[in-house]
Scaffold this motif. Sequence first.
Motif, PDB file in Angstrom:
ATOM      1  N   GLY A 514       0.814  -1.209   0.000  1.00  0.00           N
ATOM      2  CA  GLY A 514       0.000   0.000   0.000  1.00  0.00           C
ATOM      3  C   GLY A 514       0.848   1.259   0.000  1.00  0.00           C
ATOM      4  N   TRP A 515       0.182   2.387  -0.024  1.00  0.00           N
ATOM      5  CA  TRP A 515       0.903   3.661  -0.079  1.00  0.00           C
ATOM      6  C   TRP A 515       1.532   4.030   1.261  1.00  0.00           C
ATOM      7  N   ILE A 516       0.887   3.646   2.376  1.00  0.00           N
ATOM      8  CA  ILE A 516       1.378   4.069   3.691  1.00  0.00           C
ATOM      9  C   ILE A 516       1.541   2.833   4.575  1.00  0.00           C
ATOM     10  N   PRO A 517       2.560   1.994   4.302  1.00  0.00           N
ATOM     11  CA  PRO A 517       2.760   0.794   5.113  1.00  0.00           C
ATOM     12  C   PRO A 517       3.554   1.117   6.384  1.00  0.00           C
ATOM     13  N   GLU A 518       3.791   0.076   7.188  1.00  0.00           N
ATOM     14  CA  GLU A 518       4.585   0.271   8.402  1.00  0.00           C
ATOM     15  C   GLU A 518       5.993   0.731   8.048  1.00  0.00           C
ATOM     16  N   ALA A 519       6.594   0.072   7.059  1.00  0.00           N
ATOM     17  CA  ALA A 519       7.905   0.486   6.570  1.00  0.00           C
ATOM     18  C   ALA A 519       7.678   1.423   5.380  1.00  0.00           C
ATOM     19  N   LEU A 520       7.801   2.709   5.616  1.00  0.00           N
ATOM     20  CA  LEU A 520       7.455   3.689   4.579  1.00  0.00           C
ATOM     21  C   LEU A 520       8.308   3.538   3.325  1.00  0.00           C
ATOM     22  N   ASN A 521       9.506   2.962   3.461  1.00  0.00           N
ATOM     23  CA  ASN A 521      10.357   2.781   2.283  1.00  0.00           C
ATOM     24  C   ASN A 521       9.776   1.770   1.306  1.00  0.00           C
ATOM     25  N   GLU A 522       8.826   0.944   1.761  1.00  0.00           N
ATOM     26  CA  GLU A 522       8.185  -0.032   0.884  1.00  0.00           C
ATOM     27  C   GLU A 522       6.903   0.513   0.258  1.00  0.00           C
ATOM     28  N   GLY A 523       6.487   1.691   0.637  1.00  0.00           N
ATOM     29  CA  GLY A 523       5.232   2.245   0.147  1.00  0.00           C
ATOM     30  C   GLY A 523       5.428   3.405  -0.801  1.00  0.00           C
ATOM     31  N   HIS A 524       4.393   4.225  -0.917  1.00  0.00           N
ATOM     32  CA  HIS A 524       4.437   5.402  -1.798  1.00  0.00           C
ATOM     33  C   HIS A 524       3.672   6.550  -1.139  1.00  0.00           C
ATOM     34  N   LEU A 525       4.225   7.043  -0.052  1.00  0.00           N
ATOM     35  CA  LEU A 525       3.608   8.197   0.601  1.00  0.00           C
ATOM     36  C   LEU A 525       3.559   9.399  -0.331  1.00  0.00           C
ATOM     37  N   ASP A 526       4.483   9.429  -1.301  1.00  0.00           N
ATOM     38  CA  ASP A 526       4.476  10.531  -2.273  1.00  0.00           C
ATOM     39  C   ASP A 526       3.201  10.521  -3.107  1.00  0.00           C
ATOM     40  N   TYR A 527       2.676   9.329  -3.433  1.00  0.00           N
ATOM     41  CA  TYR A 527       1.417   9.265  -4.170  1.00  0.00           C
ATOM     42  C   TYR A 527       0.277   9.893  -3.360  1.00  0.00           C
ATOM     43  N   PHE A 528       0.288   9.633  -2.051  1.00  0.00           N
ATOM     44  CA  PHE A 528      -0.748  10.221  -1.192  1.00  0.00           C
ATOM     45  C   PHE A 528      -0.651  11.740  -1.198  1.00  0.00           C
ATOM     46  N   PHE A 529       0.560  12.274  -1.089  1.00  0.00           N
ATOM     47  CA  PHE A 529       0.735  13.733  -1.110  1.00  0.00           C
ATOM     48  C   PHE A 529       0.317  14.323  -2.458  1.00  0.00           C
ATOM     49  N   TRP A 530       0.631  13.618  -3.556  1.00  0.00           N
ATOM     50  CA  TRP A 530       0.197  14.108  -4.867  1.00  0.00           C
ATOM     51  C   TRP A 530      -1.332  14.105  -4.966  1.00  0.00           C
ATOM     52  N   MET A 531      -1.951  13.075  -4.425  1.00  0.00           N
ATOM     53  CA  MET A 531      -3.418  13.027  -4.429  1.00  0.00           C
ATOM     54  C   MET A 531      -3.999  14.211  -3.665  1.00  0.00           C
ATOM     55  N   MET A 532      -3.418  14.523  -2.488  1.00  0.00           N
ATOM     56  CA  MET A 532      -3.892  15.658  -1.706  1.00  0.00           C
ATOM     57  C   MET A 532      -3.690  16.969  -2.459  1.00  0.00           C
ATOM     58  N   ALA A 533      -2.562  17.091  -3.160  1.00  0.00           N
ATOM     59  CA  ALA A 533      -2.315  18.309  -3.948  1.00  0.00           C
ATOM     60  C   ALA A 533      -3.360  18.465  -5.049  1.00  0.00           C
ATOM     61  N   ALA A 534      -3.702  17.341  -5.724  1.00  0.00           N
ATOM     62  CA  ALA A 534      -4.712  17.399  -6.784  1.00  0.00           C
ATOM     63  C   ALA A 534      -6.080  17.784  -6.210  1.00  0.00           C
ATOM     64  N   LEU A 535      -6.426  17.205  -5.060  1.00  0.00           N
ATOM     65  CA  LEU A 535      -7.699  17.558  -4.426  1.00  0.00           C
ATOM     66  C   LEU A 535      -7.729  19.030  -4.026  1.00  0.00           C
ATOM     67  N   CYS A 536      -6.597  19.560  -3.563  1.00  0.00           N
ATOM     68  CA  CYS A 536      -6.528  20.982  -3.190  1.00  0.00           C
ATOM     69  C   CYS A 536      -6.737  21.877  -4.407  1.00  0.00           C
ATOM     70  N   LEU A 537      -6.191  21.481  -5.552  1.00  0.00           N
ATOM     71  CA  LEU A 537      -6.391  22.274  -6.769  1.00  0.00           C
ATOM     72  C   LEU A 537      -7.846  22.237  -7.215  1.00  0.00           C
ATOM     73  N   MET A 538      -8.464  21.064  -7.139  1.00  0.00           N
ATOM     74  CA  MET A 538      -9.884  20.965  -7.474  1.00  0.00           C
ATOM     75  C   MET A 538     -10.724  21.805  -6.508  1.00  0.00           C
ATOM     76  N   ASN A 539     -10.338  21.789  -5.252  1.00  0.00           N
ATOM     77  CA  ASN A 539     -11.045  22.579  -4.251  1.00  0.00           C
ATOM     78  C   ASN A 539     -10.918  24.065  -4.540  1.00  0.00           C
ATOM     79  N   LEU A 540      -9.728  24.494  -4.961  1.00  0.00           N
ATOM     80  CA  LEU A 540      -9.519  25.896  -5.319  1.00  0.00           C
ATOM     81  C   LEU A 540     -10.408  26.309  -6.483  1.00  0.00           C
ATOM     82  N   ALA A 541     -10.539  25.425  -7.475  1.00  0.00           N
ATOM     83  CA  ALA A 541     -11.402  25.729  -8.622  1.00  0.00           C
ATOM     84  C   ALA A 541     -12.862  25.845  -8.185  1.00  0.00           C
TER      85      ALA A 541
END
Length: 556
Positions: A514-541
């Motif tokens: 998953g994106w946010i596992p116990e060992a963060l090096n095995e996941g993709h926390l960056d994908y989660f942050f990108w998702m939040m950034a996209a949602l923030c842009l949609m919210n701004l619109a």
Amino acid sequence: MEAADEERPLIHHLPPQDDEASKYTSDGTVDINNQPAPKQTTGNWRACFTILGSEFTECMAFFAIGKNLVRFLTSELHETNVDAAKNVSTWIGSCFLTPVIGAFLADTYWGRYKTIVIFLLVYTIGMLILTVSASLPLIMVVPSNSGIRRVAVYLGLYLVALGTGGVKPCASALGADQFDATDPVERATKGSFFNWYYFSVNIGSLLSGTVLVWVQEDIGWGVGFAVPMVLMVCGLVVFVAGRKVYRYKKLGGSPLTSVAQVVVAAVRNYHLVLPGDASGIEYARQFRFFDKAAIVAPSTGEKCTAARTSPWRLCTPSQVEELKMLLRMLPVWASMVLFFAATAQMSSTLIEQGGVMDNRVGPFTVPPAALATFDVLSVMICIPIYDAVLVPLARRATGKDRGLSQLQRLGVGLALSAVGMAYAALIEAQRLSLARAGAPAISIMWQAPAFAVLGAGEVFASIGILEFFYDESPDGMKSLGNAFAQLAIAAGSYLNSAVLGAVAATTARGGEPGWIPEALNEGHLDYFFWMMAALCLMNLAQFAHCSMKYRGKTIC
């Protein structure tokens, strides 16, 4: 609206005061004996110092818990990264949901002073339970993740959440009550009180994010919670000691009751036909259904006449318009929910990210939660820059007294939240790339710009939403408007908790980490942050769209 506010005369209509009358306030406030409040011995700064002191100690306790709670849950209760982040967001959301309860009790039953005292006592009990639960493995043979300890921790946390609900909406309002609104000098001084109020909040946050976080990490969690608990007891004693110099507002009717009466009356009168609308004004035609609450239904007989005049059957047009004002603000409020979901990362996922970065800075070891200091410093630096530099420049460009309108200010804050999330995603992508290549971990100081950008966003959006709700709320619902602004923070934290749960459920299927596992090096926390950034842009619109259509009390 409180009765005293309803009867307050305009300043230029006041008759000349004789020496005896000028000794007392003219805004309806009273002293502790329920007599007109003397100007020389009550209120003003002599009363505000104790109020600011109690608010400072409350903020120290709140931020001492909130800034490092995710580390406490993962290291002491051994919760997973996702569960800890969800639980932190849920707890913070509860802390900003309970102010609705506190505001209602203060406006309707207890008054602000009594509400603060009662809820501070609850707050202190919660801190005591939390301190003891953090120390259980030391004073008793109790496993760190035992059920008894977990119950004690969450009991303490949610008593704190309840306690803060009586302080947050009442402390600033009680401080403002100490200045006579009919006195031009005291009215001007009230603005300084709000500046110092916000300053005390940030000083408490700064000390918690540095000194207390260090104590928790290097000395122990029990001591780290005991220090703010003792400070809170001192603050409570000082606050009660100042009761004789406070000015008190007389209680009036609850604004929530007024809103409920309009809704109930409109539903009861659903069968009545609305009169034609000759105003031609678009916003006057909004939410026309609630106009039925102000229609006089035809009836005969004494019993029917009494029912017809019931406030739950027939409301005044001003009551209906007050409800409509609140409904018109809902799209703006909804836009702020996602903003606060983004800033909630500063107490959840950004702390977890910092936990796998190199936290050595020279000879010092920096706790991940201490990076939130850059959020506070950004706020404290940006506020004077905003007032002294940005507002004059914007005033020349726009010709408006405020420089930026309230809605423009909120829009800037929403845009900065997207920038902060995108930066966090870039840093996480770089960190993952180096970690998977076996290179040394990058410095935790690379997180500082993310906290600083989100802090700047708070200067525009967090302060802006408080000002927006205060100005745009009906005169009788200023306290309720403040509670609604706090409610946006609660909703944002709950939304963040729900999003984290959804991400964990959808990305960890089939044995995937998953994106946010116990060992963060095995996941993709960056994908989660990108998702939040996209949602923030949609919210701004979405916000830009609804702000162009917004028509309120003031020119926004």
